[in-house]
Design a protein around this motif. Sequence first.
Motif, PDB file in Angstrom:
ATOM      1  N   ARG A 246      -8.787  14.012   5.935  1.00 21.20           N
ATOM      2  CA  ARG A 246      -7.990  13.813   7.141  1.00 21.20           C
ATOM      3  C   ARG A 246      -6.588  13.302   6.850  1.00 21.20           C
ATOM      4  N   VAL A 247      -6.459  12.380   5.889  1.00 17.08           N
ATOM      5  CA  VAL A 247      -5.126  11.855   5.559  1.00 17.08           C
ATOM      6  C   VAL A 247      -4.263  12.983   4.995  1.00 17.08           C
ATOM      7  N   ASN A 248      -4.826  13.781   4.088  1.00 15.38           N
ATOM      8  CA  ASN A 248      -4.040  14.869   3.506  1.00 15.38           C
ATOM      9  C   ASN A 248      -3.587  15.880   4.549  1.00 15.38           C
ATOM     10  N   GLU A 249      -4.465  16.207   5.473  1.00 11.91           N
ATOM     11  CA  GLU A 249      -4.112  17.137   6.551  1.00 11.91           C
ATOM     12  C   GLU A 249      -2.923  16.626   7.364  1.00 11.91           C
ATOM     13  N   LEU A 250      -3.004  15.336   7.727  1.00  9.28           N
ATOM     14  CA  LEU A 250      -1.983  14.758   8.597  1.00  9.28           C
ATOM     15  C   LEU A 250      -0.655  14.569   7.860  1.00  9.28           C
ATOM     16  N   ILE A 251      -0.723  14.149   6.599  1.00 16.54           N
ATOM     17  CA  ILE A 251       0.485  13.970   5.788  1.00 16.54           C
ATOM     18  C   ILE A 251       1.229  15.300   5.682  1.00 16.54           C
ATOM     19  N   ASP A 252       0.452  16.353   5.550  1.00 20.20           N
ATOM     20  CA  ASP A 252       0.999  17.698   5.492  1.00 20.20           C
ATOM     21  C   ASP A 252       1.714  18.040   6.790  1.00 20.20           C
ATOM     22  N   LYS A 253       1.040  17.751   7.885  1.00 20.04           N
ATOM     23  CA  LYS A 253       1.561  18.089   9.208  1.00 20.04           C
ATOM     24  C   LYS A 253       2.894  17.393   9.489  1.00 20.04           C
TER      25      LYS A 253
ATOM     26  N   THR B  17      -6.990   8.180  13.584  1.00 17.25           N
ATOM     27  CA  THR B  17      -8.329   8.078  14.179  1.00 17.25           C
ATOM     28  C   THR B  17      -8.454   8.952  15.423  1.00 17.25           C
ATOM     29  N   ARG B  18      -7.410   9.740  15.693  1.00 20.91           N
ATOM     30  CA  ARG B  18      -7.349  10.629  16.862  1.00 20.91           C
ATOM     31  C   ARG B  18      -7.595   9.873  18.170  1.00 20.91           C
ATOM     32  N   PRO B  19      -6.841   8.784  18.398  1.00 21.36           N
ATOM     33  CA  PRO B  19      -7.050   8.015  19.626  1.00 21.36           C
ATOM     34  C   PRO B  19      -6.497   8.778  20.828  1.00 21.36           C
ATOM     35  N   PRO B  20      -7.137   8.653  21.986  1.00 20.48           N
ATOM     36  CA  PRO B  20      -6.609   9.326  23.171  1.00 20.48           C
ATOM     37  C   PRO B  20      -5.331   8.687  23.710  1.00 20.48           C
ATOM     38  N   LEU B  21      -5.047   7.424  23.300  1.00 21.16           N
ATOM     39  CA  LEU B  21      -3.857   6.726  23.813  1.00 21.16           C
ATOM     40  C   LEU B  21      -3.012   6.180  22.670  1.00 21.16           C
ATOM     41  N   ILE B  22      -1.693   6.445  22.759  1.00 21.88           N
ATOM     42  CA  ILE B  22      -0.735   5.842  21.831  1.00 21.88           C
ATOM     43  C   ILE B  22       0.159   4.887  22.617  1.00 21.88           C
ATOM     44  N   LEU B  23       0.302   3.651  22.126  1.00 22.06           N
ATOM     45  CA  LEU B  23       1.228   2.691  22.708  1.00 22.06           C
ATOM     46  C   LEU B  23       2.380   2.512  21.729  1.00 22.06           C
ATOM     47  N   ALA B  24       3.602   2.783  22.178  1.00 22.97           N
ATOM     48  CA  ALA B  24       4.752   2.735  21.278  1.00 22.97           C
ATOM     49  C   ALA B  24       5.783   1.744  21.812  1.00 22.97           C
TER      50      ALA B  24
ATOM     51  N   VAL C 132       5.293   7.900   8.945  1.00 26.13           N
ATOM     52  CA  VAL C 132       4.054   7.376   8.360  1.00 26.13           C
ATOM     53  C   VAL C 132       3.337   6.487   9.383  1.00 26.13           C
ATOM     54  N   ALA C 133       4.119   5.659  10.090  1.00 28.48           N
ATOM     55  CA  ALA C 133       3.530   4.762  11.084  1.00 28.48           C
ATOM     56  C   ALA C 133       2.897   5.566  12.231  1.00 28.48           C
ATOM     57  N   VAL C 134       3.551   6.659  12.599  1.00 24.71           N
ATOM     58  CA  VAL C 134       2.978   7.519  13.645  1.00 24.71           C
ATOM     59  C   VAL C 134       1.663   8.123  13.124  1.00 24.71           C
ATOM     60  N   ALA C 135       1.677   8.552  11.871  1.00 31.20           N
ATOM     61  CA  ALA C 135       0.460   9.132  11.285  1.00 31.20           C
ATOM     62  C   ALA C 135      -0.669   8.102  11.252  1.00 31.20           C
ATOM     63  N   ARG C 136      -0.320   6.867  10.903  1.00 32.19           N
ATOM     64  CA  ARG C 136      -1.343   5.808  10.872  1.00 32.19           C
ATOM     65  C   ARG C 136      -1.929   5.564  12.273  1.00 32.19           C
TER      66      ARG C 136
ATOM     67  N   LEU D 141       0.836  -1.198   0.000  1.00 34.75           N
ATOM     68  CA  LEU D 141       0.000   0.000   0.000  1.00 34.75           C
ATOM     69  C   LEU D 141       0.872   1.251   0.000  1.00 34.75           C
ATOM     70  N   THR D 142       0.361   2.312  -0.621  1.00 34.48           N
ATOM     71  CA  THR D 142       1.099   3.568  -0.627  1.00 34.48           C
ATOM     72  C   THR D 142       1.059   4.202   0.763  1.00 34.48           C
ATOM     73  N   VAL D 143       1.854   5.264   0.927  1.00 37.13           N
ATOM     74  CA  VAL D 143       1.857   6.030   2.175  1.00 37.13           C
ATOM     75  C   VAL D 143       0.433   6.481   2.506  1.00 37.13           C
ATOM     76  N   PHE D 144      -0.245   7.047   1.506  1.00 38.01           N
ATOM     77  CA  PHE D 144      -1.619   7.518   1.706  1.00 38.01           C
ATOM     78  C   PHE D 144      -2.517   6.375   2.182  1.00 38.01           C
ATOM     79  N   GLU D 145      -2.420   5.231   1.485  1.00 36.24           N
ATOM     80  CA  GLU D 145      -3.301   4.096   1.800  1.00 36.24           C
ATOM     81  C   GLU D 145      -3.007   3.491   3.170  1.00 36.24           C
ATOM     82  N   ASN D 146      -1.712   3.454   3.541  1.00 36.91           N
ATOM     83  CA  ASN D 146      -1.359   2.947   4.870  1.00 36.91           C
ATOM     84  C   ASN D 146      -1.998   3.794   5.967  1.00 36.91           C
ATOM     85  N   ILE D 147      -1.916   5.113   5.797  1.00 40.44           N
ATOM     86  CA  ILE D 147      -2.449   6.004   6.829  1.00 40.44           C
ATOM     87  C   ILE D 147      -3.981   5.957   6.843  1.00 40.44           C
ATOM     88  N   GLU D 148      -4.550   5.704   5.664  1.00 44.62           N
ATOM     89  CA  GLU D 148      -6.012   5.698   5.523  1.00 44.62           C
ATOM     90  C   GLU D 148      -6.672   4.472   6.157  1.00 44.62           C
ATOM     91  N   LEU D 149      -5.909   3.360   6.230  1.00 43.26           N
ATOM     92  CA  LEU D 149      -6.480   2.062   6.608  1.00 43.26           C
ATOM     93  C   LEU D 149      -7.320   2.068   7.898  1.00 43.26           C
TER      94      LEU D 149
END
Length: 231
Positions: A121-128, A158-165, A150-154, A98-106
């Motif tokens: 939303r994907v375009n906004e975030l890719i820009d950021k 969905t604007r989750p309140p929690l990120i696990l890294a 890209v992985a961080v963007a993905r 999948l492209t960068v766009f498609e990965n983030i969109e999934l």
Amino acid sequence: MIKLNKLTKVYRTDEIESTALNEVSFEIKEGEFVSVMGPSGCGKSTLLNILGMLDKPESGSYEFLGNEVSKLNEKGRSEVRKKNIGFIFQNFNLIDELTVFENIELPLIYNNVSASERKKRVNELIDKIGISHRASHFPQQLSGGQQQRVAVARALITRPPLILADEPTGNLDSSNGNEVMELLCELNEEGTTIVMVTHSSHDASYSQRTINLLDGQIVSEKKSKLAQAAV
Ligand code: ADP
Ligand code: ADP
């Protein structure tokens, strides 16, 4: 946001039992940025898997956003996870086909977001995150640092309140690693709660608090220098 009480996890393979987490208790408040450190095999990945509801504890309780997770069935856990938790891995875990766009969109597709809203939303975030010129490229055409962004963007789309890294900079050189850490800090400043497993005390210094594990138990907890300076 997160409340663990005497959480225990035992792995059983053949005759062998291995206690990966031994009565671990702690709380993480909304908006915190917490690191989890400790030697290999101390239970960090197990802890992150349980926090992400990918794995179940043997005993003890895990309250997430006020709900006891053990009372949820598989479907309930998956709903809570989809809505509230973004994951970032050491190996990026992007889909090469999948492209960068498609990965983030999934994740937006999994959450039934409409195509027009997804595009916006994907375009906004890719820009950021500074990779709009790479939107139609495939992961293998990007540097490690770009792939992790890209992985961080993905994880964030969905604007989750929690990120696990899980060791988000483990496969990056120091300059790319610092960029990813700065991105995580920015997110945290915007209100996202972050729990990060790391081997690097440099990375941990970006967080507000570090939990040190040894043999499945918390041996110490300390506020980072930056967090102390801010008080
Ligand atoms: P860390 O992430 O800190 O390296 P882990 O959570 O991966 O630690 O592992 C903690 C302990 O549990 C280790 O002793 C490891 O060998 C064991 N363990 C982890 N996953 C499994 C599994 N799927 N089956 C059996 N033992 C496991
Ligand atoms: P990390 O680099 O995060 O410490 P590990 O190398 O400990 O990861 O583990 C990688 C994967 O292997 C994890 O999914 C973990 O559950 C599994 N694993 C770890 N230890 C064991 C074990 N003793 N038996 C079976 N699976 C294990």
